[in-house]
Write a protein that holds these residues in place. Structure first.
Motif, PDB file in Angstrom:
ATOM      1  N   ALA A  89       0.833  -1.209   0.000  1.00 18.45           N
ATOM      2  CA  ALA A  89       0.000   0.000   0.000  1.00 18.45           C
ATOM      3  C   ALA A  89       0.862   1.251   0.000  1.00 18.45           C
ATOM      4  O   ALA A  89       1.911   1.308   0.642  1.00 18.45           O
ATOM      5  N   TYR A  90       0.403   2.255  -0.743  1.00 15.44           N
ATOM      6  CA  TYR A  90       0.978   3.603  -0.696  1.00 15.44           C
ATOM      7  C   TYR A  90       0.059   4.453   0.181  1.00 15.44           C
ATOM      8  O   TYR A  90      -1.139   4.576  -0.102  1.00 15.44           O
ATOM      9  N   PHE A  91       0.609   5.088   1.202  1.00 17.53           N
ATOM     10  CA  PHE A  91      -0.182   5.893   2.126  1.00 17.53           C
ATOM     11  C   PHE A  91       0.105   7.377   1.953  1.00 17.53           C
ATOM     12  O   PHE A  91       1.231   7.787   1.637  1.00 17.53           O
ATOM     13  N   ASN A  92      -0.930   8.178   2.193  1.00 20.29           N
ATOM     14  CA  ASN A  92      -0.799   9.616   2.357  1.00 20.29           C
ATOM     15  C   ASN A  92      -1.839  10.006   3.395  1.00 20.29           C
ATOM     16  O   ASN A  92      -3.033  10.067   3.092  1.00 20.29           O
ATOM     17  N   LEU A  93      -1.397  10.206   4.630  1.00 12.84           N
ATOM     18  CA  LEU A  93      -2.343  10.407   5.734  1.00 12.84           C
ATOM     19  C   LEU A  93      -3.066  11.742   5.650  1.00 12.84           C
ATOM     20  O   LEU A  93      -4.078  11.939   6.338  1.00 12.84           O
ATOM     21  N   ALA A  94      -2.578  12.659   4.815  1.00 10.75           N
ATOM     22  CA  ALA A  94      -3.288  13.915   4.587  1.00 10.75           C
ATOM     23  C   ALA A  94      -4.397  13.749   3.561  1.00 10.75           C
ATOM     24  O   ALA A  94      -5.310  14.574   3.489  1.00 10.75           O
ATOM     25  N   GLY A  95      -4.296  12.698   2.749  1.00 13.10           N
ATOM     26  CA  GLY A  95      -5.290  12.466   1.707  1.00 13.10           C
ATOM     27  C   GLY A  95      -5.017  13.220   0.426  1.00 13.10           C
ATOM     28  O   GLY A  95      -5.715  13.029  -0.570  1.00 13.10           O
ATOM     29  N   LYS A  96      -3.991  14.083   0.420  1.00 15.23           N
ATOM     30  CA  LYS A  96      -3.637  14.854  -0.785  1.00 15.23           C
ATOM     31  C   LYS A  96      -2.264  15.479  -0.570  1.00 15.23           C
ATOM     32  O   LYS A  96      -1.731  15.475   0.550  1.00 15.23           O
ATOM     33  N   GLY A  97      -1.700  16.009  -1.654  1.00  9.78           N
ATOM     34  CA  GLY A  97      -0.393  16.655  -1.555  1.00  9.78           C
ATOM     35  C   GLY A  97       0.734  15.644  -1.432  1.00  9.78           C
ATOM     36  O   GLY A  97       0.575  14.463  -1.741  1.00  9.78           O
ATOM     37  N   ASP A  98       1.898  16.126  -0.980  1.00  8.11           N
ATOM     38  CA  ASP A  98       3.029  15.223  -0.815  1.00  8.11           C
ATOM     39  C   ASP A  98       3.096  14.716   0.616  1.00  8.11           C
ATOM     40  O   ASP A  98       2.301  15.121   1.475  1.00  8.11           O
ATOM     41  N   ILE A  99       4.042  13.821   0.866  1.00  3.95           N
ATOM     42  CA  ILE A  99       4.145  13.173   2.178  1.00  3.95           C
ATOM     43  C   ILE A  99       5.375  13.646   2.957  1.00  3.95           C
ATOM     44  O   ILE A  99       5.728  13.058   3.984  1.00  3.95           O
ATOM     45  N   LEU A 100       6.002  14.736   2.501  1.00  4.51           N
ATOM     46  CA  LEU A 100       7.271  15.158   3.090  1.00  4.51           C
ATOM     47  C   LEU A 100       7.126  15.683   4.519  1.00  4.51           C
ATOM     48  O   LEU A 100       8.084  15.651   5.294  1.00  4.51           O
ATOM     49  N   GLY A 101       5.939  16.152   4.889  1.00  5.37           N
ATOM     50  CA  GLY A 101       5.727  16.651   6.242  1.00  5.37           C
ATOM     51  C   GLY A 101       5.299  15.592   7.243  1.00  5.37           C
ATOM     52  O   GLY A 101       5.200  15.876   8.440  1.00  5.37           O
ATOM     53  N   HIS A 102       5.054  14.370   6.774  1.00  8.78           N
ATOM     54  CA  HIS A 102       4.700  13.281   7.682  1.00  8.78           C
ATOM     55  C   HIS A 102       5.877  12.984   8.611  1.00  8.78           C
ATOM     56  O   HIS A 102       7.040  12.916   8.167  1.00  8.78           O
ATOM     57  N   LEU A 103       5.584  12.782   9.884  1.00  5.78           N
ATOM     58  CA  LEU A 103       6.607  12.451  10.868  1.00  5.78           C
ATOM     59  C   LEU A 103       6.705  10.939  11.001  1.00  5.78           C
ATOM     60  O   LEU A 103       5.720  10.268  11.307  1.00  5.78           O
TER      61      LEU A 103
END
Length: 353
Positions: free
Chosen positions: A183-197
């Motif tokens: 699975a590819y996740f993006n917990l924001a639901g949009k945009g990039d994932i660079l701010g995910h901790l």
């Protein structure tokens, strides 16, 4: 709300067979959608800190793009997840040659790996848990692998907002097995994932060469951009001038998980998206996890109403190590007749207020 599982048509494969989409809903309203083509997780709808649901996984609206152009979005991976150098290994004194589908190397079971299989699907409900059992017999010689492998994968969505993925397999000949979920996740639901901790419980990782094959070394993460033992934003050090980041075009590496005992179920990784408050925790009995930061997404793929741009999703793939059949120091991945391949991973979804 009652737990439920429903099914609907999801399109047809080129040979005319129909794919089905199963929608699992738990009592809290968490939704996971899975198709029997490739065992693919197509959608996960999880609440943010305000209770608003968003789809936090990358995928498509029908089966056709998965057949045509998907970079393993949400798929089950096998017979051997990750890479095997030159598509070759020696087993009991015999050289086995697999097809190369990633430059000179063999990746994720080959061009016709388990991500392209139409699995037999059996939905089930047990109290507040709902799930899907997927069954596939991989014949002797499929994609070059020796032995007939009988594989069962169970997805279970619990009332505790956990998606539990259980793999079981038996074989009639010795064969390498390394099954995982992509699975590819993006917990924001949009945009990039660079701010995910991100936090990964690993003191070491397996460095790679310029073709993404492990060198055989177990290198300490201390003092490098690969030290996620405390939380760091994915984008914080991804542009550092470190050879390993250049080899992977970012993160595309296997982390050696800290384990008190072999196959111990431990918290391997935790990801927190600060804006939404969504949290993903991965628990697994596997010895490693491949962290991939979506380096090859370029906006050319569109699904569910959005283009998947550069680093718009990340993967945490619980696994044995890449190229293990060619690396004597890595954990053994050879399954033999009379043995059972059995592994469990749990994806827990929550929010941080």
């Amino acid at each position: 709300m009652q737990a439920s599982i429903t099914q609907a048509a999801f399109g047809h494969l080129p040979d005319g067979r129909a794919a089905t989409l199963f929608t699992l809903t738990n009592p809290n309203g968490l939704v996971v959608k899975i198709t029997n083509f490739g065992g693919i997780i197509t959608e996960i709808h999880a609440p943010d800190r305000h209770g608003a649901l968003a789809d936090i996984t990358l995928g498509f609206d029908s089966v056709a793009p998965y057949v045509k152009e998907s970079p393993y979005f949400g798929a089950l991976i096998g017979r051997y997840g990750n890479r095997l150098r030159d598509g070759r290994f020696t087993l009991d004194g015999q050289v086995v040659q697999l097809p190369a589908n990633d430059g000179a190397h063999h990746l994720h079971g080959g061009e016709l790996g388990y991500h392209r299989v139409l699995w037999r699907a059996i939905p089930f409900q047990e109290g507040d848990s709902v799930g899907l059992t997927l069954i596939y017999r991989s014949p002797d010689g499929e994609q070059g692998y020796p032995g007939t492998l009988d594989v069962t994968v169970v997805y279970e969505l619990t009332a505790g907002n956990e998606l539990v993925v259980t793999f079981d397999a038996v074989t009639d000949k010795a064969t390498p097995v390394n099954l995982t979920q992509h699975a590819y996740f993006n917990l924001a639901g949009k945009g990039d994932i660079l701010g995910h901790l991100l936090r990964i419980d690993a003191d070491a990782y397996t460095p790679i060469d310029g073709t993404l094959i492990p060198t055989g070394e177990l290198a300490p993460v201390a003092g490098t951009a690969f030290d996620f033992r405390t939380p760091h934003a994915i984008g914080e050090r991804i542009g550092n001038d470190e050879e390993q980041l250049l080899h992977g075009s970012g993160y595309d590496h296997n982390f050696v998980l800290n384990k008190p005992a072999r196959k111990a179920m431990t918290l391997a990784a935790r990801v927190h998206e600060p804006v939404s408050g969504r949290v993903l925790e991965l628990f697994t009995g596997e010895p490693g996890v491949q962290f991939y930061s979506g380096n090859f997404l370029d906006g050319s793929l569109t699904g569910k109403g959005q283009a998947y741009g550069y680093r718009s999703g990340f993967c945490l793939e619980p696994q044995h190590f890449p190229d293990s059949p060619n690396q004597s120091a890595f954990p053994d991945t050879i399954l033999r007749p009379g043995e059972e391949y059995a592994t469990v991973s749990r994806y827990k979804f929550s929010v941080e207020k």
